[in-house]
Design a protein around this motif. Sequence first.
Motif, PDB file in Angstrom:
ATOM      1  N   CYS A  56      34.717  51.259  38.735  1.00 46.01           N
ATOM      2  CA  CYS A  56      33.955  51.627  37.538  1.00 46.01           C
ATOM      3  C   CYS A  56      34.312  52.998  36.985  1.00 46.01           C
ATOM      4  N   LYS A  57      35.229  53.714  37.634  1.00 41.57           N
ATOM      5  CA  LYS A  57      35.679  54.975  37.044  1.00 41.57           C
ATOM      6  C   LYS A  57      36.321  54.724  35.679  1.00 41.57           C
ATOM      7  N   ALA A  58      36.768  53.494  35.450  1.00 38.40           N
ATOM      8  CA  ALA A  58      37.398  53.168  34.167  1.00 38.40           C
ATOM      9  C   ALA A  58      36.399  53.269  33.011  1.00 38.40           C
ATOM     10  N   GLY A 149      52.889  53.108  39.677  1.00 40.30           N
ATOM     11  CA  GLY A 149      51.963  53.500  38.622  1.00 40.30           C
ATOM     12  C   GLY A 149      52.676  53.879  37.350  1.00 40.30           C
ATOM     13  N   HIS A 150      51.908  53.978  36.251  1.00 44.34           N
ATOM     14  CA  HIS A 150      52.510  54.240  34.939  1.00 44.34           C
ATOM     15  C   HIS A 150      52.917  55.698  34.767  1.00 44.34           C
ATOM     16  N   HIS A 151      52.469  56.564  35.685  1.00 46.73           N
ATOM     17  CA  HIS A 151      52.748  57.996  35.575  1.00 46.73           C
ATOM     18  C   HIS A 151      52.561  58.613  36.964  1.00 46.73           C
ATOM     19  N   GLY A 192      48.121  52.603  43.291  1.00 45.38           N
ATOM     20  CA  GLY A 192      48.357  53.263  42.000  1.00 45.38           C
ATOM     21  C   GLY A 192      47.824  52.437  40.851  1.00 45.38           C
ATOM     22  N   SER A 193      48.044  52.945  39.657  1.00 46.62           N
ATOM     23  CA  SER A 193      47.377  52.394  38.486  1.00 46.62           C
ATOM     24  C   SER A 193      48.375  52.049  37.380  1.00 46.62           C
ATOM     25  N   GLY A 194      48.099  50.969  36.679  1.00 50.91           N
ATOM     26  CA  GLY A 194      48.979  50.583  35.570  1.00 50.91           C
ATOM     27  C   GLY A 194      50.233  49.871  36.067  1.00 50.91           C
ATOM     28  N   GLY A 225      43.133  48.249  43.288  1.00 53.86           N
ATOM     29  CA  GLY A 225      43.283  47.760  41.912  1.00 53.86           C
ATOM     30  C   GLY A 225      44.674  48.059  41.404  1.00 53.86           C
ATOM     31  N   GLY A 226      44.770  48.414  40.139  1.00 53.78           N
ATOM     32  CA  GLY A 226      46.053  48.850  39.600  1.00 53.78           C
ATOM     33  C   GLY A 226      46.719  47.898  38.634  1.00 53.78           C
ATOM     34  N   ILE A 227      46.096  46.751  38.369  1.00 57.40           N
ATOM     35  CA  ILE A 227      46.754  45.785  37.473  1.00 57.40           C
ATOM     36  C   ILE A 227      46.831  46.379  36.057  1.00 57.40           C
ATOM     37  N   ILE A 266      39.874  42.603  45.841  1.00 56.98           N
ATOM     38  CA  ILE A 266      40.691  43.445  44.955  1.00 56.98           C
ATOM     39  C   ILE A 266      39.713  44.204  44.050  1.00 56.98           C
ATOM     40  N   GLU A 267      40.156  45.346  43.545  1.00 55.97           N
ATOM     41  CA  GLU A 267      39.208  46.178  42.782  1.00 55.97           C
ATOM     42  C   GLU A 267      39.867  46.822  41.560  1.00 55.97           C
ATOM     43  N   PRO A 268      40.295  46.011  40.616  1.00 58.56           N
ATOM     44  CA  PRO A 268      40.866  46.598  39.395  1.00 58.56           C
ATOM     45  C   PRO A 268      39.793  47.294  38.553  1.00 58.56           C
ATOM     46  N   GLY A 269      40.219  48.223  37.747  1.00 61.74           N
ATOM     47  CA  GLY A 269      39.306  48.875  36.814  1.00 61.74           C
ATOM     48  C   GLY A 269      39.754  48.596  35.390  1.00 61.74           C
ATOM     49  N   ARG A 270      40.942  49.143  35.078  1.00 61.38           N
ATOM     50  CA  ARG A 270      41.507  49.041  33.736  1.00 61.38           C
ATOM     51  C   ARG A 270      41.509  47.605  33.202  1.00 61.38           C
ATOM     52  N   TYR A 271      41.896  46.665  34.076  1.00 62.11           N
ATOM     53  CA  TYR A 271      42.113  45.302  33.611  1.00 62.11           C
ATOM     54  C   TYR A 271      40.866  44.712  32.937  1.00 62.11           C
ATOM     55  N   VAL A 305      41.836  61.334  26.382  1.00 66.49           N
ATOM     56  CA  VAL A 305      42.794  62.324  26.903  1.00 66.49           C
ATOM     57  C   VAL A 305      44.136  61.701  27.301  1.00 66.49           C
ATOM     58  N   ARG A 306      44.212  60.385  27.351  1.00 70.77           N
ATOM     59  CA  ARG A 306      45.397  59.722  27.933  1.00 70.77           C
ATOM     60  C   ARG A 306      46.723  60.127  27.257  1.00 70.77           C
ATOM     61  N   PRO A 307      46.795  60.157  25.915  1.00 66.55           N
ATOM     62  CA  PRO A 307      48.075  60.571  25.314  1.00 66.55           C
ATOM     63  C   PRO A 307      48.455  62.004  25.706  1.00 66.55           C
ATOM     64  N   PHE A 309      47.417  63.782  28.304  1.00 63.82           N
ATOM     65  CA  PHE A 309      47.504  64.001  29.748  1.00 63.82           C
ATOM     66  C   PHE A 309      48.683  63.272  30.398  1.00 63.82           C
ATOM     67  N   TYR A 310      48.932  62.049  29.939  1.00 59.77           N
ATOM     68  CA  TYR A 310      50.015  61.253  30.545  1.00 59.77           C
ATOM     69  C   TYR A 310      51.126  60.933  29.552  1.00 59.77           C
ATOM     70  N   GLY A 311      50.968  61.320  28.302  1.00 61.77           N
ATOM     71  CA  GLY A 311      51.914  60.894  27.269  1.00 61.77           C
ATOM     72  C   GLY A 311      51.749  59.415  26.969  1.00 61.77           C
ATOM     73  N   ALA A 375      39.349  51.682  28.828  1.00 64.51           N
ATOM     74  CA  ALA A 375      39.447  52.182  30.205  1.00 64.51           C
ATOM     75  C   ALA A 375      39.929  53.619  30.188  1.00 64.51           C
ATOM     76  N   TYR A 376      39.253  54.482  30.936  1.00 62.38           N
ATOM     77  CA  TYR A 376      39.628  55.899  31.046  1.00 62.38           C
ATOM     78  C   TYR A 376      39.618  56.584  29.685  1.00 62.38           C
ATOM     79  N   GLY A 377      38.759  56.110  28.804  1.00 55.72           N
ATOM     80  CA  GLY A 377      38.565  56.732  27.499  1.00 55.72           C
ATOM     81  C   GLY A 377      37.317  57.601  27.609  1.00 55.72           C
TER      82      GLY A 377
HETATM   83  N1  LLP Z   1      40.579  51.640  43.368  1.00 52.26           N
HETATM   84  C1  LLP Z   1      40.761  52.951  43.583  1.00 52.26           C
HETATM   85  C2  LLP Z   1      40.467  53.499  44.905  1.00 52.26           C
HETATM   86  C3  LLP Z   1      41.210  53.780  42.548  1.00 52.26           C
HETATM   87  O1  LLP Z   1      41.371  55.079  42.771  1.00 52.26           O
HETATM   88  C4  LLP Z   1      41.470  53.230  41.274  1.00 52.26           C
HETATM   89  C5  LLP Z   1      41.951  54.074  40.170  1.00 52.26           C
HETATM   90  C6  LLP Z   1      41.257  51.841  41.096  1.00 52.26           C
HETATM   91  C7  LLP Z   1      40.828  51.082  42.166  1.00 52.26           C
HETATM   92  C8  LLP Z   1      41.440  51.160  39.781  1.00 52.26           C
HETATM   93  O2  LLP Z   1      42.696  51.306  39.230  1.00 52.26           O
HETATM   94  P1  LLP Z   1      43.041  50.485  37.901  1.00 52.26           P
HETATM   95  O3  LLP Z   1      42.877  49.026  38.200  1.00 52.26           O
HETATM   96  O4  LLP Z   1      42.102  50.920  36.852  1.00 52.26           O
HETATM   97  O5  LLP Z   1      44.437  50.857  37.585  1.00 52.26           O
HETATM   98  N2  LLP Z   1      43.063  57.878  34.434  1.00 52.26           N
HETATM   99  C9  LLP Z   1      44.230  57.044  34.673  1.00 52.26           C
HETATM  100  C10 LLP Z   1      43.989  56.039  35.742  1.00 52.26           C
HETATM  101  C11 LLP Z   1      43.556  56.630  37.067  1.00 52.26           C
HETATM  102  C12 LLP Z   1      43.178  55.615  38.083  1.00 52.26           C
HETATM  103  C13 LLP Z   1      42.638  56.237  39.309  1.00 52.26           C
HETATM  104  N3  LLP Z   1      42.237  55.307  40.296  1.00 52.26           N
HETATM  105  C14 LLP Z   1      44.670  56.414  33.332  1.00 52.26           C
HETATM  106  O6  LLP Z   1      44.035  56.662  32.323  1.00 52.26           O
HETATM  107  O7  LLP Z   1      45.657  55.709  33.303  1.00 52.26           O
END
Ligand code: LLP
Length: 419
Positions: A56-58, A149-151, A192-194, A225-227, A266-271, A305-307, A309-311, A375-377
Amino acid sequence: MEVRKNRLFLGGVDATRLVGEYSSPLYVYEEEVIRKRARELRSAIGSERKVIKYSCKANTNIEILKIIKEEGIGIDAVSPGEIHAAIAAGFRPEEILFTASNVSPEEIDFAVARGVLVNVDSISGLRTVGRRHQGGDVCVRINPDVGAGHHGHVITGGPESKFGIEYDRVDEITRTASSFGLRIRGVHQHIGSGILDAGTFIMAMRVLLDVAKRFDDLDFVDFGGGIGVPYRKDEKRVDVALLGEKITKEYERFCNEYGKTPTLVIEPGRYFVAESGFLLATVMTVKEGHNHRFVGLDTGFNHLVRPAFYGSYHEILHSSNVGENGDGRDFVLQTIAGNLCESGDTFTRDENGIVDRLLPPFKEGDVACICNAGAYGYSMASQYNSRPRPAEVLVSNGESRLIRRRETLDDMFISRIGT
Ligand code: LLP
């Protein structure tokens, strides 16, 4: 998102009308997209015992968490704040995993007191849990020595990553846990992510499964996560059905050897949320500079912040002149800029600086729509330059609903004084 007569509609509502009603800048989320992505993920994993969690950090908007809950998804939380939000949205403690990175003993106590399982990412974290909650349950986060990851900022596996206990320190983990009578209920990783390539995910999965075999009484194995999602029009979408098939197959092989079937997590956020979200902003200024045509919006990297911070690339649309039906001949190269006092505050950029974009010509008063901002907005938004954060609106079937009001100057200052 759809285009009707060259105008942008979100969840069936005209985007410029949303700005008229709720003011600008504004985060807008399409409910149907969140539900669709949740269902896709649930059906992708065939394993008989599985739990899909939402990292849910997304996006922690409570109304979005409620939608996720309705779809039968659990929660990956990384702070007491996220645990608090999840409980407020109706999640039961056993549906939440607290993945702790360098957290304080008090934060661990916060989770345990609410019945939330703690996922430690260091031997010292394991000892802290052991000392304070002897005989309790715990999950351990492993660093499988594989990252993606994407960055660089979002690669969370491998020797450069601060996360997890190295995959070859299982003996130390079991010794430490047993010295405090802790039961290791699960092993976890997040590389990682992305990630757009399934191969790396599966490779890391194999490392974790080898680690998992060394624990004989696991309730679950969590692959993180990371998808990734496509941010550019020409980017390919991850075939989650195929990824799910591969994950399921690897996992079944493990279960046969293990002799039991722990729950696959599995625990995606962004997806879940990236593609549901849009940041609408109004053009305040157009400036023909020597090198660039600057289109100045009433938002900045404080809100997305994404553009900076990460381009990262985010598609930008002109809400009342999408230009999809024309031949693009009237498009002009433009720099879409924010309203903060930093030169890096541009949305059309990469890591090195401005990358002009061919877009329909913007004029003052037009509404720009920054896509894939769900996500991450808002969750990474700040009050930098002492500007309040935008309101958030949910749209569905031609209806809109405020799900968080716009911050006020008093929210930023008065409430912070004294008590
Ligand atoms: N599980 C853990 C332990 C994590 O640290 C993260 C993301 C996820 C799952 C979910 O990853 P996702 O499915 O969303 O890729 N602010 C960056 C992304 C940072 C992600 C950090 N951890 C962005 O805007 O791309």
